[in-house]
Scaffold this motif. Sequence first.
Motif, PDB file in Angstrom:
ATOM      1  N   GLU A   1       1.030  -0.848  -0.103  1.00 60.57           N
ATOM      2  CA  GLU A   1      -0.019  -0.382  -0.160  1.00 60.57           C
ATOM      3  C   GLU A   1       0.960   1.308  -0.287  1.00 60.57           C
ATOM      4  OE1 GLU A   1      -2.675  -0.439   2.566  1.00 60.57           O
ATOM      5  OE2 GLU A   1      -3.087   2.128   3.402  1.00 60.57           O
ATOM      6  N   THR A   2       0.679   2.159  -0.813  1.00 61.20           N
ATOM      7  CA  THR A   2       1.641   3.481  -0.461  1.00 61.20           C
ATOM      8  C   THR A   2       0.651   4.560  -0.697  1.00 61.20           C
ATOM      9  OG1 THR A   2       2.697   2.085  -2.202  1.00 61.20           O
ATOM     10  CG2 THR A   2       3.160   4.337  -1.783  1.00 61.20           C
ATOM     11  N   ALA A   3       0.179   5.706  -0.549  1.00 57.97           N
ATOM     12  CA  ALA A   3       0.142   7.221  -0.583  1.00 57.97           C
ATOM     13  C   ALA A   3       0.277   7.628  -2.123  1.00 57.97           C
ATOM     14  CB  ALA A   3       0.239   7.396   0.419  1.00 57.97           C
ATOM     15  N   LEU A   4      -0.552   8.266  -2.390  1.00 56.02           N
ATOM     16  CA  LEU A   4      -0.752   8.958  -3.308  1.00 56.02           C
ATOM     17  C   LEU A   4       0.435   9.952  -4.276  1.00 56.02           C
ATOM     18  CD1 LEU A   4      -3.809   9.897  -5.871  1.00 56.02           C
ATOM     19  CD2 LEU A   4      -1.414  10.818  -6.234  1.00 56.02           C
TER      20      LEU A   4
ATOM     21  N   LEU B   1      -7.206   3.518 -12.893  1.00 52.76           N
ATOM     22  CA  LEU B   1      -6.937   2.062 -12.171  1.00 52.76           C
ATOM     23  C   LEU B   1      -8.073   1.633 -10.996  1.00 52.76           C
ATOM     24  CD1 LEU B   1      -2.939   2.071 -11.788  1.00 52.76           C
ATOM     25  CD2 LEU B   1      -4.244   0.762 -13.353  1.00 52.76           C
ATOM     26  N   SER B   2      -8.881   2.658 -10.002  1.00 56.25           N
ATOM     27  CA  SER B   2      -9.795   2.696  -9.240  1.00 56.25           C
ATOM     28  C   SER B   2     -10.893   2.668 -10.357  1.00 56.25           C
ATOM     29  CB  SER B   2      -9.247   3.295  -8.736  1.00 56.25           C
ATOM     30  OG  SER B   2     -10.731   4.291  -8.543  1.00 56.25           O
ATOM     31  N   GLU B   3     -10.956   3.468 -11.445  1.00 60.39           N
ATOM     32  CA  GLU B   3     -12.317   2.425 -12.189  1.00 60.39           C
ATOM     33  C   GLU B   3     -12.468   1.508 -12.891  1.00 60.39           C
ATOM     34  OE1 GLU B   3     -12.661   6.612 -14.183  1.00 60.39           O
ATOM     35  OE2 GLU B   3     -13.650   7.833 -13.045  1.00 60.39           O
TER      36      GLU B   3
ATOM     37  N   GLU C   1      -8.525   5.381  -0.619  1.00 61.62           N
ATOM     38  CA  GLU C   1      -9.170   4.684   0.632  1.00 61.62           C
ATOM     39  C   GLU C   1      -8.268   6.244   1.395  1.00 61.62           C
ATOM     40  OE1 GLU C   1      -8.914   3.085   5.356  1.00 61.62           O
ATOM     41  OE2 GLU C   1      -7.480   1.993   3.696  1.00 61.62           O
ATOM     42  N   LYS C   2      -9.737   7.148   1.549  1.00 59.85           N
ATOM     43  CA  LYS C   2      -8.986   8.378   2.239  1.00 59.85           C
ATOM     44  C   LYS C   2      -8.450   8.507   3.524  1.00 59.85           C
ATOM     45  CE  LYS C   2     -10.904  13.621   2.823  1.00 59.85           C
ATOM     46  NZ  LYS C   2     -11.994  14.772   1.769  1.00 59.85           N
TER      47      LYS C   2
ATOM     48  N   HIS D   1      -4.637   6.443   0.480  1.00 57.09           N
ATOM     49  CA  HIS D   1      -3.769   4.719   0.567  1.00 57.09           C
ATOM     50  C   HIS D   1      -4.390   4.652  -0.731  1.00 57.09           C
ATOM     51  CE1 HIS D   1      -1.217   5.377   4.181  1.00 57.09           C
ATOM     52  NE2 HIS D   1      -2.445   6.749   3.974  1.00 57.09           N
ATOM     53  N   CYS D   2      -3.570   3.985  -1.343  1.00 56.46           N
ATOM     54  CA  CYS D   2      -3.216   3.528  -2.809  1.00 56.46           C
ATOM     55  C   CYS D   2      -3.358   1.713  -2.113  1.00 56.46           C
ATOM     56  CB  CYS D   2      -2.987   3.393  -3.993  1.00 56.46           C
ATOM     57  SG  CYS D   2      -3.563   4.945  -4.486  1.00 56.46           S
ATOM     58  N   ARG D   3      -4.087   0.219  -2.964  1.00 51.89           N
ATOM     59  CA  ARG D   3      -3.801  -0.423  -2.137  1.00 51.89           C
ATOM     60  C   ARG D   3      -4.689  -0.745  -4.163  1.00 51.89           C
ATOM     61  NH1 ARG D   3      -7.546  -4.088   0.159  1.00 51.89           N
ATOM     62  NH2 ARG D   3      -8.506  -1.561   0.167  1.00 51.89           N
TER      63      ARG D   3
END
Lengths: 109, 109
Positions: free
Chosen positions: A27-30, A51-53, A60-61, A67-69
């Motif tokens: 997991e990494t922050a934007l 990517l999220s779409e 996740e805020k 935070h991106c997973r």
Amino acid sequence: MQQLDVTFTALGDITRRAIIAKLAEGETALSTLAEPFDMSQTAVSKHVRVLSEAGLVFVEKRGRSRHCRLNATPMKEAIEWLTDYETFWNDNFASLARHFDKKKKDIEK
Amino acid sequence: MQQLDVTFTALGDITRRAIIAKLAEGETALSTLAEPFDMSQTAVSKHVRVLSEAGLVFVEKRGRSRHCRLNATPMKEAIEWLTDYETFWNDNFASLARHFDKKKKDIEK
DNA sequence: CTATTACTAAACCAAGTGGTTCAGTAATAG
DNA sequence: CTATTACTGAACCACTTGGTTTAGTAATAG
């Protein structure tokens, strides 16, 4: 648009594949994610949105950061589609076995 | 653009995937290929061009028709890229084994 | 409270996409 | 030779893409 359309389209960009590769490490922050790229954070943010779409990344805020997973599951459908053509590039016993093993599993479901 | 870019982009369209599926049944002339689609032959011709530029389809001029043949090999690279993430959607022993088996083969080359 | 950080939204832009129609060429059928 | 078939190229269109900058909000640090 079908799921396979959005999955393959999302994967058809080197920046987005690099993002995926990075997220595979965890997991990494934007902001952290954007650092190595030679483009604005806004541009990276847009790629993450694509990517999220496509369901490949969960965002996740958390506080002021996002935070991106990685969620690789949509890739499963992609690899299954591709596997149907595996015999066309490698028609040895192993690939045939793998092909029918997959089919067998489908039936067992 | 990288090969993976053009491969995934070419696959990210339902019409082009349908063309590939059709060609998997055997070599087909462009006109025959275009028939079932609800669009002009010109449009199908453009899709075939995208596929041929991605190396996924070979086109051979024969008389007044163009014969299209599937070449799945670029998909190999795509499936290999995706396989690196297989553990993320299915972390059982089989998929891990497959993963490291692939790595082993890479080393043996 | 103030400054900084992390991000998003909006406007903009050039280039690309996926379709169309029209016109033309090259091969074949009759 | 003529008509038809199979296709391509070119012009056009609306929409999308991948980037930018600018301006703003919301959370945190000091």
